[in-house]
Design a protein around this motif. Structure first.
Motif, PDB file in Angstrom:
ATOM      1  N   GLN A  62      -0.438 -18.002  -6.649  1.00 37.18           N
ATOM      2  CA  GLN A  62      -0.909 -16.685  -7.042  1.00 37.18           C
ATOM      3  C   GLN A  62      -0.809 -15.707  -5.863  1.00 37.18           C
ATOM      4  N   ALA A  63      -1.158 -16.163  -4.676  1.00 39.38           N
ATOM      5  CA  ALA A  63      -1.072 -15.307  -3.490  1.00 39.38           C
ATOM      6  C   ALA A  63       0.385 -14.954  -3.179  1.00 39.38           C
ATOM      7  N   THR A  64       1.300 -15.881  -3.394  1.00 38.54           N
ATOM      8  CA  THR A  64       2.718 -15.620  -3.157  1.00 38.54           C
ATOM      9  C   THR A  64       3.231 -14.551  -4.120  1.00 38.54           C
ATOM     10  N   VAL A  65       2.818 -14.635  -5.372  1.00 41.20           N
ATOM     11  CA  VAL A  65       3.218 -13.641  -6.363  1.00 41.20           C
ATOM     12  C   VAL A  65       2.656 -12.275  -5.982  1.00 41.20           C
ATOM     13  N   ARG A  66       1.413 -12.241  -5.559  1.00 36.20           N
ATOM     14  CA  ARG A  66       0.805 -10.967  -5.140  1.00 36.20           C
ATOM     15  C   ARG A  66       1.541 -10.377  -3.944  1.00 36.20           C
ATOM     16  N   LYS A  67       1.888 -11.234  -2.992  1.00 35.15           N
ATOM     17  CA  LYS A  67       2.601 -10.775  -1.798  1.00 35.15           C
ATOM     18  C   LYS A  67       3.946 -10.170  -2.190  1.00 35.15           C
ATOM     19  N   SER A  68       4.653 -10.814  -3.097  1.00 39.31           N
ATOM     20  CA  SER A  68       5.941 -10.289  -3.553  1.00 39.31           C
ATOM     21  C   SER A  68       5.766  -8.946  -4.249  1.00 39.31           C
ATOM     22  N   ALA A  69       4.734  -8.824  -5.070  1.00 40.96           N
ATOM     23  CA  ALA A  69       4.478  -7.569  -5.783  1.00 40.96           C
ATOM     24  C   ALA A  69       4.136  -6.450  -4.802  1.00 40.96           C
ATOM     25  N   ILE A  70       3.342  -6.764  -3.805  1.00 42.70           N
ATOM     26  CA  ILE A  70       2.981  -5.752  -2.803  1.00 42.70           C
ATOM     27  C   ILE A  70       4.222  -5.315  -2.034  1.00 42.70           C
ATOM     28  N   GLY A  71       5.081  -6.277  -1.678  1.00 41.31           N
ATOM     29  CA  GLY A  71       6.327  -5.939  -0.977  1.00 41.31           C
ATOM     30  C   GLY A  71       7.222  -5.054  -1.816  1.00 41.31           C
ATOM     31  N   ALA A  72       7.345  -5.358  -3.107  1.00 38.74           N
ATOM     32  CA  ALA A  72       8.164  -4.530  -3.996  1.00 38.74           C
ATOM     33  C   ALA A  72       7.569  -3.127  -4.117  1.00 38.74           C
ATOM     34  N   TYR A  73       6.265  -3.034  -4.236  1.00 46.88           N
ATOM     35  CA  TYR A  73       5.608  -1.735  -4.320  1.00 46.88           C
ATOM     36  C   TYR A  73       5.859  -0.931  -3.049  1.00 46.88           C
ATOM     37  N   LEU A  74       5.760  -1.580  -1.896  1.00 44.36           N
ATOM     38  CA  LEU A  74       5.986  -0.899  -0.625  1.00 44.36           C
ATOM     39  C   LEU A  74       7.419  -0.395  -0.518  1.00 44.36           C
ATOM     40  N   ARG A  75       8.374  -1.242  -0.886  1.00 42.38           N
ATOM     41  CA  ARG A  75       9.779  -0.813  -0.831  1.00 42.38           C
ATOM     42  C   ARG A  75      10.018   0.373  -1.760  1.00 42.38           C
ATOM     43  N   ASN A  76       9.463   0.324  -2.942  1.00 35.34           N
ATOM     44  CA  ASN A  76       9.620   1.417  -3.901  1.00 35.34           C
ATOM     45  C   ASN A  76       8.980   2.698  -3.364  1.00 35.34           C
ATOM     46  N   ALA A  77       7.826   2.580  -2.747  1.00 34.30           N
ATOM     47  CA  ALA A  77       7.149   3.752  -2.194  1.00 34.30           C
ATOM     48  C   ALA A  77       7.972   4.373  -1.064  1.00 34.30           C
ATOM     49  N   GLN A  78       8.594   3.533  -0.242  1.00 35.82           N
ATOM     50  CA  GLN A  78       9.403   4.057   0.852  1.00 35.82           C
ATOM     51  C   GLN A  78      10.661   4.754   0.337  1.00 35.82           C
ATOM     52  N   VAL A  79      11.277   4.209  -0.697  1.00 31.89           N
ATOM     53  CA  VAL A  79      12.463   4.838  -1.282  1.00 31.89           C
ATOM     54  C   VAL A  79      12.081   6.170  -1.929  1.00 31.89           C
ATOM     55  N   SER A  80      10.943   6.203  -2.568  1.00 34.25           N
ATOM     56  CA  SER A  80      10.478   7.442  -3.229  1.00 34.25           C
ATOM     57  C   SER A  80      10.267   8.556  -2.225  1.00 34.25           C
ATOM     58  N   ARG A  81       9.885   8.214  -1.016  1.00 34.05           N
ATOM     59  CA  ARG A  81       9.647   9.224   0.024  1.00 34.05           C
ATOM     60  C   ARG A  81      10.922   9.593   0.772  1.00 34.05           C
ATOM     61  N   GLY A  82      12.003   8.942   0.445  1.00 30.92           N
ATOM     62  CA  GLY A  82      13.279   9.272   1.080  1.00 30.92           C
ATOM     63  C   GLY A  82      13.582   8.406   2.283  1.00 30.92           C
ATOM     64  N   ARG A  83      12.753   7.430   2.598  1.00 28.48           N
ATOM     65  CA  ARG A  83      13.032   6.523   3.702  1.00 28.48           C
ATOM     66  C   ARG A  83      13.993   5.446   3.243  1.00 28.48           C
ATOM     67  N   ARG A  84      14.958   5.185   4.035  1.00 25.96           N
ATOM     68  CA  ARG A  84      15.901   4.120   3.719  1.00 25.96           C
ATOM     69  C   ARG A  84      15.671   2.968   4.699  1.00 25.96           C
ATOM     70  N   THR A  85      15.485   1.764   4.169  1.00 25.91           N
ATOM     71  CA  THR A  85      15.244   0.627   5.046  1.00 25.91           C
ATOM     72  C   THR A  85      16.540  -0.079   5.428  1.00 25.91           C
ATOM     73  N   ASN A  86      17.544   0.011   4.555  1.00 25.42           N
ATOM     74  CA  ASN A  86      18.841  -0.637   4.846  1.00 25.42           C
ATOM     75  C   ASN A  86      19.955   0.336   4.729  1.00 25.42           C
TER      76      ASN A  86
END
Length: 86
Positions: A62-86
């Motif tokens: 359950q913690a692994t699933v939560r961690k993955s969801a938080i990571g996806a949310y963070l990546r989406n939030a960064q893309v929405s703000r115009g930040r590119r990670t790659n």
């Protein structure tokens, strides 16, 4: 998350198993009744520990699933703000 009661129950099971192992070391081989009773008690403690292990494993998944969801949310939030990670 595991509650204090659940954690205490696991600790109690481990202590019980240690006491049973110590008792088993003192029983004579010819004392069949005591040996059978010890085998039964050890098996009961073992099953309890297996239940605790399964619960912990479930919580870890359950913690692994939560961690993955938080990571996806963070990546989406960064893309929405115009930040590119790659």
């Amino acid at each position: 998350m595991r509650s204090e009661e659940s954690r205490d129950a696991g600790e109690a099971l481990l202590r019980r198993l240690q006491r049973l192992v110590a008792r088993a070391a003192t029983v004579r081989g010819g004392d069949r009744r005591h040996l059978l009773a010890l085998i039964d008690e050890i098996e009961t403690a073992r099953r309890g520990l297996l239940r605790e292990c399964a619960e912990i494993e479930s919580e870890m998944r359950q913690a692994t699933v939560r961690k993955s969801a938080i990571g996806a949310y963070l990546r989406n939030a960064q893309v929405s703000r115009g930040r590119r990670t790659n």
